[in-house]
Design an enzyme around this catalytic site. Structure first.
Site, short mmCIF file in Angstrom:
data_model
loop_
_atom_site.label_atom_id
_atom_site.label_comp_id
_atom_site.label_asym_id
_atom_site.label_seq_id
_atom_site.Cartn_x
_atom_site.Cartn_y
_atom_site.Cartn_z
N LYS A 34 83.46 9.94 -46.23
CA LYS A 34 83.57 8.50 -46.05
C LYS A 34 82.18 7.85 -45.96
CE LYS A 34 88.07 8.66 -43.76
NZ LYS A 34 88.83 8.48 -42.51
N SER B 188 93.33 6.37 -39.67
CA SER B 188 91.87 6.23 -39.56
C SER B 188 91.40 4.80 -39.78
CB SER B 188 91.18 7.17 -40.55
OG SER B 188 91.48 6.79 -41.88
#
Length: 812
Positions: free
Chosen positions: A705, A662
């Site tokens: 996140k 990611s």
């Protein structure tokens, strides 16, 4: 920066599923009625097929995540199916009188096992009273006295004849402690040695001859005594046998009639009859062990005495209960070998281990025989020999009892070999998907014995018909848990949390345990506020309290950033530096945290150094992402020149392992920033993976996140420029907390969707990324042009260094 470029920020409406209180028409959820289990048609169909299929090897494996309600649904379906099945048979173990180490298993119609045991108890108790009475009867005593008198008279007549003949010869037969002695007499008196010596030789010879003849007759009479006694005993035994036979036959006749249609019982009763007749004397023994003749000591239950144990009926499966119908549904929580197939217990006697058929104990397979057995896959696989025994029983379709000690020859004591019991049941194993796939891959027997997989969904797509069915399911959870009903705003909150559980605004969670926990906590807070209904405030309170309880590590990480122990910039711009986002998961709690990622570049031989990988802190997926971005660099820039780059990438102040791809988009953007000497806006953070064509791909944990970076920015003060770049493919997964949505709506924070690396370049640098024109060249001043020019310069310098090296060698 020349101007603001890049993708448009997402509106607040795109940041979570749009579920509102107005979507629900009820006043409270108490008005809703659950219409069944939703979203699990595939799994429930497989379980129903397993329940109804008659072929023995169509057992089922129920796979799915814990908390999905899979066990409860399985139990409900099997219980319903069991009601339509006939009650299975009873099973008992009885003594094998010919081979006691091989007990006999007998199948009885449902409910008759206990009746058979009771009938045998009554039989023994009846005989314990009847047999002594028979032997105490006038008829028996008369016949016994007749036999005794006959024997006595015959014996006395024989001995009298010998004594008379001895007197006629002037010989006396004397009884001594050593037996009989024959001596001569004179005038009716025993001759002494002195008198004998006074006789002539002829007279002494005559006396000796008379003594010898008498001794021979006495010996012949005594020699006939053992035979006569044997005949006497045989006559007494025949009398006893005849009396016992009559008593046993009368007593056992009723038992035969009660179980006349069961051949195995009739065979057993034949064996019992023979043993009772042969051992009728056990009914004539006093409690102290002395022979009591026909007078046993009275007791309430003779059946319980050890000497009658051989006639016990050991009921191992009994379908008891008045009016009970259907087959059993058994759940074995501790599926050890003994708990599955049964066990043989031992008792210590005089320092030795002994056992018998009454010590055979049933297992779960016995109790579930004819019905259904539910097992936990993890437990079965973790118990020694349990999985192997289960497979053997399913394959052979019979239950054979043995112990681990026998299997490995660890003990050398006498044990039993009971008849195996025929097996006819359906096994339903419940476990996580990993166990199903490992067994299917590694155990060839598994797919032969478990032909059905019931795969439970973790989530359900939002139905076009609206939220009614799911709301009814939530209402059912509250009702089953005895909780307060929910009002529409609270239901909307629960929907929001359900979307968040799935990390998808288009799906709702089927994690019933998690939903139940949330409702119970909300019910607690509603009760604390004195409310009769769970409101939105109670659900919000439950969520915030749950996050607070699990938030210590998250707060410690945020505090380290805010105190600048961990260096994270949320404003300004820097070359080769970017805020990457990651998710930490500890103890079931997930939270996002920003990390500083830096890149440095210089002339080299085309090597991109991943410091995380070089120090063995990077996982394989992270390393894969690094290789992909290298492929993008090589294909996107200066394709007609050798890659003459040396670059290093690292997560600053990261002291643990790093895995996942990611951060590959952030790593690529940091490299491009360093190569093009273009600063990156530090008020933005980024997450996303990149492929070799520069497309941005979806990642996991997008909500956590975003919230992790937002909380840092909010603590320092929101400026309106701050935000997070996410893959456009993750927009459908957004289910953000209200604090983030409100900040976006107020223009204080931004969520920017990226489709390509160009979107990230423009949003982070404020400069055009640039696309190749028809001449194959990037536009002047674009970031891509700067990057390519830098790489071409590296290649030229490398080429020049190569020429200088050759010239230097030529001069030498």
């Amino acid at each position: 920066m020349a101007k603001t470029l890049g993708p448009e920020p997402l509106p607040a409406a795109k940041l979570s599923a749009q579920v509102k209180a107005e979507d629900f028409t009820f006043t409270t959820s108490a008005e809703l009625r659950e219409s069944g289990w939703i979203g699990q048609d595939r799994a429930l169909g497989a379980i129903r097929m397993a329940a109804e299929m008659r072929h023995g090897d169509f057992n089922a494996f129920v796979l799915g995540n814990p908390g999905s309600g899979r066990r409860r649904m399985t139990r409900a379906i099997l219980s319903e199916a069991a009601m339509n099945r006939p009650r299975p048979a009873d099973w008992v173990y009885v003594n094998n009188f010919g081979a006691p180490h091989k007990p006999v298993a007998i199948k009885l119609p449902a409910g008759m096992g206990t009746a058979f045991r009771k009938a045998m108890e009554d039989l023994i108790d009846e005989l314990a009273n009847d047999i002594p009475a028979l032997f105490d009867s006038e008829d028996y005593q008369t016949r016994r006295r007749g036999i005794e008198q006959s024997y006595s008279e015959e014996h006395e007549a024989e001995m009298s004849k010998v004594f008379e003949q001895a007197r006629a010869r002037d010989v006396a037969i004397l009884r001594t402690p050593m037996g009989f002695t024959v001596v001569g007499t004179r005038d009716g008196e025993v001759m002494t040695p002195e008198k004998r010596r006074s006789l002539s030789d002829d007279e002494q010879a005559a006396i000796d001859a008379a003594v010898d003849e008498t001794e021979q007759e006495l010996a012949a009479a005594l020699k006939a005594v053992p035979g006569r006694e044997k005949q006497h005993r045989r006559e007494v035994e025949d009398l006893n046998y005849a009396m016992a036979t009559g008593g046993v036959d009368v007593a056992i006749r009723t038992l035969r009639e009660a179980f006349s249609g069961i051949r195995a019982v009739q065979d057993y009763l034949d064996a019992v009859r023979g043993d009772l007749i042969e051992n009728a004397e056990i009914f004539l023994v006093r409690e102290d062990g002395a022979e009591a003749g026909p007078f046993p000591v009275a007791t309430t239950r003779h059946y319980a005495k050890p000497r009658f144990q051989r006639y016990t009926v050991n009921v191992i499966v009994a379908q008891d209960g008045d009016g009970a119908t259907g087959a059993p549904v058994i759940e074995e929580e501790l599926p050890t070998l003994a708990n599955l197939i049964g066990r043989i217990e031992f008792a210590s006697e005089m320092g030795a281990l002994v056992t018998n058929f009454t010590m055979i104990k049933p297992g779960a397979l016995h109790r579930a025989n004819g019905g259904f057995l539910i097992l936990d896959a993890r437990q079965v696989l973790s118990e020694p020999l349990a999985w192997d025994a289960l497979k053997r029983c399913l394959r052979t379709r019979e239950i054979a009892i043995y112990s681990p000690a026998e299997r490995f020859s660890l003990i050398s004591t006498v044990s039993l070999a009971p008849d195996p019991v025929p097996l006819d049941l359906r096994v339903i194993m419940v476990g996580e998907r990993i166990f199903y796939y490992l067994l299917a891959a590694l155990d060839p027997d598994f797919t032969q014995l478990f032909k059905l997989e019931a795969d439970f969904n973790d989530h359900i797509a939002v139905s076009a018909d609206g939220p009614a069915a799911y709301a009814a399911m939530i209402a059912g959870i509250a009702r089953d848990g005895g909780l307060r009903p929910l009002d529409p705003p609270a239901m909307a909150w629960v929907f929001h949390e359900s979307h968040r559980m799935t990390d998808d605004a288009g799906r709702l969670s089927l994690g019933l345990d998690h939903l139940s926990d949330l409702l119970r906590e909300a019910d607690f807070w509603a009760g604390a506020e004195g409310r009769d209904v769970i409101g939105a405030g109670a659900v919000e309170k439950a969520v915030s309290e749950r996050e607070f309880r699990a938030g210590r590590l998250r707060e410690l990480g945020a505090d380290a950033i805010l105190r600048e122990t961990l260096m994270i910039d949320t404003d300004g711009a820097r070359v080769g530096q970017i805020n990457a986002l990651s998710v930490l998961e500890i103890g079931g709690t997930r939270f996002g945290r920003p990390s500083r990622l830096t890149a440095r570049t210089r002339l080299g031989t085309g090597k991109v150094v991943d410091i995380e990988r070089e120090t063995e802190l990077g996982g394989p997926i992270h390393s894969k992402g690094m290789l992909i971005l290298q492929g993008y660099l090589a294909a996107a820039y200066a394709t007609d020149a050798p890659m003459s780059l040396w670059a290093s990438l690292v997560f600053e102040q990261s002291y643990g392992g790093v895995d996942g791809d990611s951060a590959s988009a952030a790593e690529l953007l940091a490299l491009i920033s360093s190569l093009s000497d273009t600063p990156i806006d530090q008020s933005l953070a980024i997450t996303g993976s990149v492929n070799q064509f520069g497309d941005i791909q979806a990642i996991g944990g997008v909500n956590e996140k975003i919230e992790g970076f937002f909380d840092i920015c909010a603590a320092r003060g929101l400026t309106g420029r701050q935000g997070v770049l996410i893959p456009a493919a993750n927009v459908k997964h957004l289910s953000l907390r209200l604090r983030v949505i409100e900040a976006v709506e107020a223009g204080q924070f931004r969520i920017l969707p990226m489709r390509s690396i160009a979107d990230g370049i423009e949003a982070l640098t404020g400069f055009v990324a640039g696309e190749r024109g028809e001449d194959g060249v990037y536009p002047e001043g674009s970031v891509n042009r700067r990057t390519e020019d830098r790489l071409r310069a590296f290649a030229e310098k490398r080429k020049a260094f190569g020429r200088l090296g050759k010239e230097a060698k030529a001069d030498v």
